[in-house]
Design a protein around this motif. Structure first.
Motif, mmCIF file in Angstrom:
data_model
loop_
_atom_site.group_PDB
_atom_site.id
_atom_site.type_symbol
_atom_site.label_atom_id
_atom_site.label_comp_id
_atom_site.label_asym_id
_atom_site.label_seq_id
_atom_site.Cartn_x
_atom_site.Cartn_y
_atom_site.Cartn_z
ATOM 1 N N PHE A 1550 27.321 -14.549 -8.304
ATOM 2 C CA PHE A 1550 29.148 -14.429 -8.369
ATOM 3 C C PHE A 1550 29.347 -14.932 -7.083
ATOM 4 O O PHE A 1550 29.234 -14.044 -6.147
ATOM 5 N N HIS A 1551 30.186 -15.945 -6.986
ATOM 6 C CA HIS A 1551 31.048 -16.275 -5.771
ATOM 7 C C HIS A 1551 32.513 -16.026 -5.898
ATOM 8 O O HIS A 1551 33.147 -16.787 -6.784
ATOM 9 N N LEU A 1552 33.049 -15.362 -4.929
ATOM 10 C CA LEU A 1552 34.560 -15.140 -4.939
ATOM 11 C C LEU A 1552 34.841 -15.663 -3.427
ATOM 12 O O LEU A 1552 34.893 -14.863 -2.756
ATOM 13 N N PRO A 1553 35.130 -16.811 -3.170
ATOM 14 C CA PRO A 1553 35.728 -17.177 -1.966
ATOM 15 C C PRO A 1553 36.977 -16.470 -1.495
ATOM 16 O O PRO A 1553 37.857 -16.052 -2.432
ATOM 17 N N ASP A 1554 37.069 -16.042 -0.238
ATOM 18 C CA ASP A 1554 38.324 -15.525 0.372
ATOM 19 C C ASP A 1554 39.410 -16.393 0.651
ATOM 20 O O ASP A 1554 39.521 -16.677 1.896
ATOM 21 N N TYR A 1555 40.044 -17.120 -0.225
ATOM 22 C CA TYR A 1555 40.894 -18.219 0.172
ATOM 23 C C TYR A 1555 42.281 -17.779 0.273
ATOM 24 O O TYR A 1555 43.322 -18.506 0.739
ATOM 25 N N ASN A 1556 42.882 -16.438 -0.207
ATOM 26 C CA ASN A 1556 43.840 -16.050 -0.099
ATOM 27 C C ASN A 1556 43.893 -14.479 0.317
ATOM 28 O O ASN A 1556 42.958 -14.123 0.874
ATOM 29 N N GLU A 1557 44.805 -13.735 -0.035
ATOM 30 C CA GLU A 1557 44.709 -12.550 0.389
ATOM 31 C C GLU A 1557 43.727 -11.836 -0.295
ATOM 32 O O GLU A 1557 43.212 -12.232 -1.304
ATOM 33 N N LYS A 1558 43.076 -10.622 0.267
ATOM 34 C CA LYS A 1558 41.962 -9.694 -0.492
ATOM 35 C C LYS A 1558 42.219 -9.559 -1.945
ATOM 36 O O LYS A 1558 43.572 -9.270 -2.165
ATOM 37 N N CYS A 1559 41.410 -9.768 -2.808
ATOM 38 C CA CYS A 1559 41.987 -9.606 -4.230
ATOM 39 C C CYS A 1559 40.767 -8.953 -4.944
ATOM 40 O O CYS A 1559 39.438 -9.298 -4.865
ATOM 41 N N LYS A 1560 40.936 -7.987 -5.753
ATOM 42 C CA LYS A 1560 39.851 -7.372 -6.738
ATOM 43 C C LYS A 1560 40.208 -7.727 -8.165
ATOM 44 O O LYS A 1560 41.247 -7.730 -8.580
ATOM 45 N N ILE A 1561 39.067 -7.633 -8.582
ATOM 46 C CA ILE A 1561 39.050 -7.678 -10.310
ATOM 47 C C ILE A 1561 37.923 -6.911 -10.780
ATOM 48 O O ILE A 1561 36.863 -6.430 -9.969
ATOM 49 N N TYR A 1562 38.128 -6.511 -11.975
ATOM 50 C CA TYR A 1562 37.261 -5.722 -12.694
ATOM 51 C C TYR A 1562 36.403 -6.590 -13.738
ATOM 52 O O TYR A 1562 37.250 -7.129 -14.791
ATOM 53 N N VAL A 1563 35.206 -6.724 -13.892
ATOM 54 C CA VAL A 1563 34.628 -7.623 -14.616
ATOM 55 C C VAL A 1563 33.452 -6.677 -15.428
ATOM 56 O O VAL A 1563 32.572 -6.113 -15.014
ATOM 57 N N THR A 1564 33.764 -7.015 -16.776
ATOM 58 C CA THR A 1564 32.658 -6.221 -17.728
ATOM 59 C C THR A 1564 31.675 -7.548 -18.192
ATOM 60 O O THR A 1564 32.299 -8.412 -18.968
ATOM 61 N N PHE A 1565 30.616 -7.783 -17.833
ATOM 62 C CA PHE A 1565 29.642 -8.913 -17.878
ATOM 63 C C PHE A 1565 28.806 -8.336 -18.962
ATOM 64 O O PHE A 1565 27.812 -7.551 -18.723
ATOM 65 N N TYR A 1566 28.739 -9.148 -20.066
ATOM 66 C CA TYR A 1566 28.020 -8.886 -21.296
ATOM 67 C C TYR A 1566 26.603 -9.415 -20.959
ATOM 68 O O TYR A 1566 26.576 -10.605 -21.054
ATOM 69 N N THR A 1567 25.462 -8.665 -21.026
ATOM 70 C CA THR A 1567 24.275 -9.282 -20.693
ATOM 71 C C THR A 1567 23.426 -9.259 -22.151
ATOM 72 O O THR A 1567 22.336 -10.270 -21.816
ATOM 73 N N GLN A 1568 23.682 -8.749 -23.024
ATOM 74 C CA GLN A 1568 22.825 -8.782 -24.170
ATOM 75 C C GLN A 1568 21.316 -8.477 -24.178
ATOM 76 O O GLN A 1568 20.521 -8.782 -24.718
ATOM 77 N N LYS A 1569 21.079 -7.685 -22.991
ATOM 78 C CA LYS A 1569 19.922 -7.114 -22.681
ATOM 79 C C LYS A 1569 20.262 -5.486 -22.330
ATOM 80 O O LYS A 1569 21.034 -5.228 -21.484
ATOM 81 N N PRO A 1570 19.106 -4.657 -22.690
ATOM 82 C CA PRO A 1570 19.125 -3.383 -22.346
ATOM 83 C C PRO A 1570 18.681 -3.050 -21.049
ATOM 84 O O PRO A 1570 18.498 -1.996 -20.309
ATOM 85 N N ASN A 1571 17.975 -4.141 -20.353
ATOM 86 C CA ASN A 1571 17.353 -3.906 -19.091
ATOM 87 C C ASN A 1571 18.014 -3.516 -17.781
ATOM 88 O O ASN A 1571 19.275 -3.878 -17.684
ATOM 89 N N ARG A 1572 17.587 -2.797 -16.901
ATOM 90 C CA ARG A 1572 18.281 -2.626 -15.535
ATOM 91 C C ARG A 1572 18.381 -3.977 -14.936
ATOM 92 O O ARG A 1572 17.972 -4.850 -15.244
ATOM 93 N N ILE A 1573 19.933 -3.730 -14.514
ATOM 94 C CA ILE A 1573 20.220 -5.123 -13.587
ATOM 95 C C ILE A 1573 20.532 -4.371 -12.028
ATOM 96 O O ILE A 1573 21.380 -3.675 -12.355
ATOM 97 N N ASP A 1574 19.981 -5.170 -11.140
ATOM 98 C CA ASP A 1574 20.340 -5.027 -9.737
ATOM 99 C C ASP A 1574 21.499 -5.924 -9.440
ATOM 100 O O ASP A 1574 21.575 -7.051 -9.772
#
Length: 1745
Positions: A1550-1574
């Motif tokens: 995921f790339h989030l360019p810093d083109y404006n003021e600092k900005c945060k978002i909360y993302v729930t990313f559905y992986t459809q997998k039970p495996n560990r994700i780093d």
């Protein structure tokens, strides 16, 4: 045991005691007074075998076996043969014995017939004489069944434990003195088997321990369970080393969510010898077994296997339904719509069966396949009455006279779908809905789609989430006569109805898929992955999404795929890209046997050979070359009524390929859209040798079509009376190919297509191919339309025996008509006036006799030409007979360039149109099919005296045997031709004139060269440097047209490799005040090695190349006036739309694209057909990461330059110069594009310019790094302090990962709409379909436009619906025009800070904008494109769309308003928006589609993102390459759900360019997998909130959502905070602009066991705790694990009393004490159990006192 006493007298008289005997199968007879040895004895003819003779010889005992033939009591003869000891004579004695059958113990039945392995089953035997003898011993499998009671009619015993072989056996009951009891039937058997239905199997007596819904059931090692009742919906069935057998009775259903059969186990429904069927074998008698898999889109996936899965891992499986002898057949007669009966050519089906009747006809009828149920069957079995009338007509017609095939029949296939063993997924009723069928069109296959839902019929709205059978490394898998319905999960990798995965070599007698039906599947039908020698036969697949019979990695070999039927293979939208144009049989490795299969009604292809170079996926290896594997067998396969123009598509034919030989006429006559036998496209062949095939056998090095019939139209029926495009298409890239013994029929009318027998280059690019194919034994019937021809060098057909041209046996070539061939040798055949009866359709052909090589055409591709001026032009060859031409093309198999057919032994003068005089030419070329002593004469005409020739090197392709090959090159000096020039309008005269017009003829004028030389004088090397000083000199008709290579630049005035600056004795070189009028090349050239040349105050009017070209640095270019710069040949072609032209070649007023540090002031340029100025910007420095103009030029000596009337004002193309380039000090007026930028430079600053009345003020393309390379680099364009006056300001960027445009402190004037709708400040580019990065309006901009009128500010282009096709944007609009965003940070543009955004939801069905509701189905956008999992709760319930996402498009708020004038949205600055990029990092990122991507905000806005289009150079159909990189727009401080349609890759960014003021978002990313994700933030591992470091190790905490979930305003708010919720199969992340987040899916799981434990996939299944591991994964309490625990089936009562005869059971334990046999008799006490000491345990009968 009964003894029969016989008295032996001297005269061999035998007398009997009063004895009666039963007729059981075994009894003993005792002979008394027996002194001689007996040979044998018989009783009523039955042998009585000798057992013993007593010590004094007075008694002999024999045993006879079974006197069952005696049906009534009576006397039986006894014959004894003995030998007298004294005389050695043989004596025979005869007597008789009375047999009383009423004394025989007879067993007529018993119950129960099954009992548990732990014993304790009380068996009640019924019959007669069961109280015979003093005692009785009952044994089963040699284990005593302890007798509890017996009377004459009944015997009761209780079983003891047994652990031996598991199969039914008849008990043995032995009665003292009466032998074994007789069973009235051999079918009376008892089975030691643990039943699912028995409470004792589960360890209890009251049923409380039996499996219940939601339980995990475990069948452990060595346990054998019979499933004898239907189950509740189990959570998991784990067969871990045990065995499950299906009881043979109707109606049992196994319902479960997951099954894992592992550890060498066995699962069985029927077997090979005894299929699961009613004992009578009558299929009409209901006898079903059903496995129903439950689950939903949010079900937790098991590692590797997924959800709703029945997985067999290192075990065996047998599924054998009731045998059907006919899986599919053909119709006997045509039926009409409205009929309700059909007649077949085979019989084997019964009332109640469901069938599929295949379509017949063209692609407009491919959806006419239909299902029906049989209501009755005629007595002969051939006519079926259906439960309803048919909707469509189905044809079965025959015609005679087709050569060796005789009668050819076109019959609709009919397949059987019903089978009694059923494997199915449950249907979630929340999702079931009826769907309207949409209109079919040409877009069904390759054009613009007509709709997305129910495109092909037979589609019902559902969650598309079925069950699947996953066979992983199985020991054997025998699956036959089963029905698979509502199976697999759409768009998910590895989820296929029957999936044989990485099993390797198998024995096809023990592993096969036979006679099954697979229908209504959402992801293929049968996948063969990493398996060899598999047998796949007699299967019927119907209504399948994606590639149907699928070999996966390309390593699979020696599989036999035969007698299968595929009906309605249809495209899948999100899997492999190739699934968008699926074939029913997909074969990446040709070394398999594919025969006798049929395809009908596929949306695209029937059979597709498409080999990768090496195997891919888990089988990847460089040791195997798939393209060079031999063809196993391809024979007698049929296909028709398909949407693609190729029934058989061969991407790359292997070596030694002969295909196909037809036996069934249907195998070679494929009627449908294109009526062709085969289509070969792409890089097909890899043998470069031709050959003739004698008979039907071809040499091993020849590839061929052999013994084929090809029929354009059958004419027997309206469904088959329209002719398609072609009969066959032969290979055209690599092409050594033979067509032998082929017969064409009925290519006689164009009908709906071209209707030609042969189209040799159908799949190639325009003006391509030039392939040679050999033809022998060609026959034609009613086929005047032999071949179609589009251009001059399209093909060469070698007619070996004259049969292709029907010219009486003379060998020759058929080639497209060309002026370069000898007209006296080649006869021309012209097409008819309307083409209706033409033998050779198109431009006409020439037929040229071969005459031992007198005529032979050779393919001659050539490219890499220099000088660059030749690029984009036409080439021509002049032979003694005329001229042939070839256009320049970028997309060619051998690279960009030209291609021709050149005749053997003939002179060809090769030149380029308009550049015939250019002699210093170099190029690369290949010559094909040259043979020994053959040559091609290529000449180049030279228009000047020759100094020398060099590098006459040609690379010639030929077989090794072709020796002495030669190329003949002639060099000649010819006269210069003439050219017409135009008059100047400017004062150009000077008193000194250098005139080169004499003899120039508009091409070769004079030239002045100032250069240096290196000379040798003895041992000394002398460097001599010239200089030139030119002041107020007139240059007239100077320069030589076309010579523009850097090392041979024949400019009007060229300085080359000198130092032009004054130093010591060296004089300065300069050009001052000169005029250049109507030159023939660039006016002034500062060439290689020339730094600091002064060029001032010059006038240049009229030049076909650059006005001034500067290659050296530090040049001084001031006060020059340049006008009328044009390039008459190449540029004209660009203006005509030649897309293959290279833009870098267009001429410029001043070209300094390789120069640096120029002084360039006050130059005036006008009327240039290219850019006014073409070069670098000035090098600049500053904070390149900031979107400001806070930079300064390192070389500020550029100002006051004016450009007007040019195509481009200032052009920066491709060449980089530092990290920043700046364009300033220019007045650019009335150009098409004022500043055009295409470069790899990180930053462009356009500052302090005046831009007036330009169509586009700024057009930027920040090139590189190529997004396909997965690299990234911040990019920005800054527009600063410019005065911009009319007409359009446009900012366009290609989809690199990063990019932006900033507009700072500019003055925008007179954008007032007077010039039409495009008279706006911002206008998007209609060519930019993929994505355009945001544009930021920053501080200091001024406008005289009414900013309240949005129509004067911006215009967003709409996406092009025509691009919604598989070759471009697939099945949605591309994103470029839906993701335009302008951000006004200061409010200067919009009145208040805010943004403009294009309408992302455009054409979303049901959405209303500006009073119009979108109903167009072609873009395929609607609620139905939201991934089903996104609209499913964790417990499987459907979420209404209006509840989850009531608003469509990018996120907005209440301060956004729809502006129809844009069209799009205007929002205030309450919404802070930014661009985010998702980057697919897997190796398959170009060939697998994971989109659409759906993003939903917490405020209920939902946006669908498609991704970029396919921009690859697709020659044929095997390209399908699309970049999986996705740009989306989010607002700050919101929570988003992020969901892909298909399986995510293992690595992503995921790339989030810093083109404006600092900005945060909360993302729930559905992986459809039970495996560990780093997750890594900027390369640093981010530890999850439920983990901590202990030293270098990670310690995991039990997840608790209330404390571990991230948030935007509570705890866990830092950027990079992550938490993986395994139950959701989603990772929760806090992302912040200015960072890059890398995600990697690991092959491990984190489980909540006694302690948090990390396991690999293999450890999860194989560590001995599989049940506990699965319970932890699914969050099921361990208390719900039910393990088979068989206990004894004993109740309290041990003594049964019966009226009359009763008995008490005693146990006799026999053993030995020393040499004596002892017996211990114990009374068996109630409730006590005795261990089984030995097989000598039995009970004796003691009468009651």
């Amino acid at each position: 045991m009964n003894y029969l006493h016989l008295e032996f007298l001297r005269k061999m008289k035998i007398s009997f005691q009063n004895v009666k005997n039963s007729w059981h199968r075994r009894s003993d007879i005792l002979f008394r007074n027996f002194y001689n040895k007996a040979s044998f004895a018989t009783v009523d003819g039955i042998d009585c075998s000798l057992q013993a003779v007593n010590g004094d010889g007075s008694e002999l005992t024999c045993i006879f076996e079974y006197l069952g033939h005696i049906t009534e009591s009576g006397t039986a003869a006894v014959v004894i043969t003995v030998t007298d000891k004294s005389t050695s004579s043989i004596l025979t004695a005869q007597s008789s014995v009375f047999v009383d059958i009423t004394l025989t113990p007879m067993i007529t039945g018993f119950s129960p017939t099954r009992g548990g392995s732990a014993g304790g089953t009380r068996i009640t035997f019924t019959g007669a004489n069961l109280d015979a003898g003093d005692a009785v011993i009952v044994s089963i499998h040699g284990v005593v069944c302890i007798t509890l009671s017996r009377i004459s009619s009944e015997l009761i015993c209780e079983t003891e434990p047994y652990s031996g072989l598991n199969f039914p056996v008849q008990p043995q009951i032995e009665f003292t003195n009466f032998g074994n009891g007789l069973f009235s039937s051999d079918d009376l058997e008892f089975w030691y088997i643990d039943r699912w239905s028995s409470t004792f199997t589960w360890g209890c007596t009251d049923g409380s321990c039996k499996p219940m819904a939601g339980d995990i059931v475990v069948i452990p090692e060595e346990k054998v369970i019979i499933l004898d009742e239907s189950t509740p919906i189990l959570a998991v069935l784990i067969v871990d080393g045990g065995t499950v057998l299906w009881d043979r009775k109707h109606g049992i259903e196994l319902s479960l969510e997951y099954a894992v059969v592992t550890n060498g186990v066995h699962f069985e429904i029927g077997n090979e010898d005894e299929p699961f069927c009613d004992p009578s074998g009558d299929r009409s008698i209901p006898f079903d077994a059903t496995i129903t898999m439950y689950g939903h889109q949010r079900s937790v996936e098991l590692p590797i296997y997924g959800a709703k899965v029945f997985a067999v891992r290192r075990g065996t499986i047998d599924l054998h339904g009731c045998r059907v002898h006919t899986s599919w057949t053909h119709m006997e007669t045509t039926v009409e719509a409205g009929d309700n009966s059909i007649t077949l050519i085979a019989d084997d089906w019964v009332a109640g069966d469901q069938i599929i009747i295949a379509t017949m006809g063209d692609l407009m009828k491919l959806h006419h396949s239909e299902t029906a149920y049989i209501s009755s069957v005629s007595e002969d079995g051939y006519t079926l009455t259906l439960n309803d009338t048919l909707r469509f007509r189905h044809m079965a017609e025959c015609a005679d006279g087709f050569d060796w095939a005789g009668t050819i029949c076109q019959r609709a296939e009919v397949g059987l779908l019903s089978k009694n063993v059923k494997f199915q997924g449950n249907r979630n009723l929340d999702w079931i809905e009826d769907l309207d069928e949409c209109e079919l069109g040409i877009g069904t296959a390759f054009g613009t789609q007509t709709c997305f839902q129910n495109r092909f019929g037979h589609e019902v709205g559902s969650d598309q989430f079925g069950g699947h059978l996953f066979l992983h490394i199985v020991d054997s898998a025998r699956v036959q006569f089963c029905e698979f319905n509502f199976v697999v999960q759409a768009f998910r990798l590895g989820r296929y109805p029957i999936h044989l995965h990485m099993t390797g070599d198998v024995d096809n007698k023990n592993t096969y898929i036979r006679g099954n039906s697979i229908h209504e599947t959402f992801n293929r039908a049968l996948t063969m992955h990493g398996i060899h020698n598999l047998l796949v036969e007699h299967n019927v697949a119907f209504n399948v999404m994606g590639l149907t019979f699928f070999l996966e990695d390309g390593i699979e070999e020696d599989n036999v795929i035969q007698y299968n039927l595929a009906v309605m293979t249809k495209k899948s939208s999100s899997l492999l890209n190739i699934d968008s144009i699926p074939s029913s049989f997909w074969m990446p490795n040709p070394n398999n046997i594919v025969r006798h299969n049929a395809v009908a009604g596929s949306t695209h292809f029937g059979y597709w050979f498409n080999s990768p170079t090496h195997p891919t996926g888990p089988s990847a290896t460089r040791d195997i070359c798939c393209k060079q594997r031999p063809l196993g067998e391809f024979w007698n396969n049929t296909v028709r009524s398909s949407g693609a123009p190729k029934a058989l598509n061969i991407g790359e034919i292997p070596a030694n390929a002969t295909m196909p030989e037809g036996v069934d006429p249907n195998s070679v006559s494929t009627h449908g859209t294109m009526s062709e036998i085969a289509g070969l496209a792409g890089k097909e062949t890899y043998l470069n040798s031709f050959g003739v095939c004698p008979g039907v056998d071809c040499p091993g090095n020849v590839q061929a079509f052999v013994r084929s019939l090809v029929i354009g139209r059958m004419k027997t029926d309206s469904h088959v009376n329209s002719c398609g495009s072609m009969g066959i298409e032969t290979p055209w890239e690599e092409f050594a190919f033979t067509v032998h013994d082929i017969h064409f029929f009925n290519f006689d009318s164009p009908g709906s297509g071209v209707c030609t027998a042969v189209n040799p280059c159908y799949g190639s690019d325009a003006f391509d191919c030039a392939a040679t194919t050999w033809y022998t034994d060609v026959r034609w019937t009613n086929s005047p339309r032999k071949i179609t021809t589009d251009w001059e060098h399209e093909y060469a057909i070698r007619d070996i025996d004259g049969s292709f041209t029907e010219n009486g046996g003379e060998e020759g070539y058929v080639v497209p008509r060309s002026g370069a061939y000898d007209p006296n040798h080649c006869s021309t055949v012209w097409p008819g006036p309307d083409g209706a009866n033409a033998k050779f359709v198109g431009r006409g052909v020439q037929i040229c006799p071969y005459e031992n090589g007198k005529f032979k055409p050779h393919r001659f591709p050539f490219n890499n030409v220099s000088p660059p001026a030749l690029h984009g032009t036409n080439t021509k060859v002049i032979s003694p007979f005329g001229t042939a031409t070839s256009p320049f093309r970028v997309c060619r198999p051998l690279g960009r360039g030209w291609m021709m057919l050149l005749a053997q032994g003939q002179e060809h003068v090769l030149s380029w149109d308009g550049y015939e005089h250019v002699t210093n030419i170099s190029y690369s070329a290949q010559m094909f099919t040259l043979e020994q002593n053959h040559y091609v004469h290529i000449a180049h005409e030279f228009y000047q005296r020759i100094d020398y020739t060099n590098n006459l090197d040609y690379y010639i392709t030929s077989d090794e045997e072709f020796i002495n090959t030669r190329i003949l090159v002639s060099i000649r000096l010819l006269k210069t031709p003439t050219v017409i020039t135009s008059a100047p309008v400017m004062l150009l005269t000077r008193n000194i004139v250098i005139d080169g017009s004499d003899g120039a003829n508009g091409q070769v004028g004079g030239r002045v060269l100032i250069a240096s030389t290196v000379e040798k004088e003895g041992d000394d090397t002398i460097f001599r440097s010239g200089y030139g000083q030119f002041s107020y000199v007139q240059f007239k008709q100077m320069g030589q047209f076309g010579y523009n290579a850097e090392k041979d630049s024949r400019f009007q005035l060229l300085f080359y490799n000198i130092d032009p600056t004054a130093s010591g004795d060296r004089k300065q070189s300069y050009v001052r005040g000169c005029s250049f009028f109507h030159g023939l090349n660039t006016a002034i050239g500062s060439g290689i090695g020339v730094n600091g040349l002064e060029m001032t105050d010059n006038v240049i009017v009229g030049a076909p190349e650059d006005g001034i070209r500067i290659l050296g640095d530090n040049a001084i270019v001031n006060n020059n006036a340049i006008a009328s710069i044009w390039e008459r040949s190449v540029w004209a072609k660009l203006m005509q739309g030649n897309s293959d032209f290279d833009e870098a070649l267009i001429p410029a007023g001043i070209d300094f694209k390789t120069a640096q540090c120029l002084t360039m002031k006050n130059n005036h340029i006008a009327g240039v057909m290219g850019p006014c100025f073409h070069g670098f910007g000035q090098t600049c420095t500053g904070d390149l990461e900031e979107c400001t103009a806070d930079v300064h030029s390192t070389d500020p000596k550029v100002s006051g330059n004016v450009g007007s009337g040019c195509l481009i004002g200032y052009n920066i193309l491709k060449q980089p110069l530092g990290r920043c380039q700046k364009v300033s000090g220019f007045f650019l007026h009335r150009t098409t594009t004022a500043v055009y930028f295409q470069s790899t430079t990180q930053r462009l600053v356009v500052s302090d310019n005046v831009l007036v009345d330009n169509s586009v003020a700024l057009y930027t393309v920040h090139a590189g790094p190529n997004a396909e390379s997965k690299r990234y680099d911040p990019k920005a364009s800054v527009l600063h302090k410019n005065n911009i006056i009319k007409i359009i300001l446009s900012f366009v960027k290609t989809p690199a990962i990063y990019g932006r445009t900033c507009v700072v402190a500019n003055a925008f004037t007179k954008f007032n709409g007077r010039c039409g709708n495009n008279d706006v400040i911002f206008n998007s580019n209609k060519m930019m379909e993929d994505y355009s990065h945001p544009t930021y309006f920053k501080e200091g901009n001024t406008f005289d436009t009414n900013i309240a009128d949005i129509s004067k500010i911006a215009k967003f282009m709409r996406p092009n619906t025509k691009l919604v096709n598989i070759a471009d944007c697939v099945d949605l609009h591309c994103d470029g025009h839906k993701k335009q965003m302008i951000i006004d940070e200061t409010g200067d543009l919009l009145g208040t800070p805010g943004l403009l955004h294009s309408e992302s939801e455009y054409k979303w069905e049901g959405v209303t904008r500006n009073g119009h509701t979108y109903t167009d189905t072609r873009p395929g956008l609607g609620d139905y494109r939201i991934p089903k999992g996104m609209l499913t709760t964790l417990d499987g319930n459907r979420i209404p769309v209006d509840d989850y996402a009531p608003e469509k498009g990018v996120v907005r708020d209440e301060n956004c308003s729809y502006e129809a004038a844009l069209p799009g949205w205007k929002c205030t600055d309450s919404l802070k928006m930014f661009m985010m990029n998702y980057q697919f990092m897997g190796v398959d990122h170009m060939v697998r589609r994971v989109s659409p991507l759906t993003i939903r905000s917490e405020t209920g806005y939902i946006d669908i993102i498609n991704g970029p289009a396919d921009h690859s150079c697709c020659i044929g159909y095997a390209c399908m390459i699309r970049l999986s990189t996705f740009w989306s727009h989010q607002a700050c401080n919101l929570h988003y759900d992020y969901y892909f349609t298909s399986t995510i890759p293992k690595r992503m960014n995921f790339h989030l360019p810093d083109y404006n003021e600092k900005c945060k978002i909360y993302v729930t990313f559905y992986t459809q997998k039970p495996n560990r994700i780093d997750v890594k933030q900027d390369g640093i591992y981010m530890i999850p909130t439920n983990a901590r470091y202990i030293g270098d190790n990670i310690e995991w905490e039990r997840p608790r959502r209330e404390i571990h979930l991230p948030s935007l305003d509570g705890i866990n708010t830092a950027a990079g905070t992550i938490f993986f919720d395994r139950q959701e199969q989603a990772i929760h992340m806090i992302l912040e602009t200015g960072h890059i987040y890398g995600l990697q899916v690991k092959s491990t799981l984190i489980l909540e066991l006694d302690v948090m434990t990390e396991l690999t996939n293999d450890e999860f299944y194989d560590n001995g705790n599989i049940a506990v591991n699965i319970a932890a994964l699914l969050r099921i309490s361990p208390s719900r694990i039910k393990i088979v625990n068989v206990i004894r089936e004993t109740n309290d009562e041990r003594i049964s009393g019966k009226q009359g005869n009763t008995e008490t059971a005693f146990l006799i334990l026999k053993g030995k004490q020393g040499n004596k046999e002892t017996a211990i008799v114990k009374k068996r006490e109630t409730g006590k159990q005795f261990p089984c000491f030995s097989l000598d345990v039995f009970f004796v009968k003691i009468p009651q006192q």
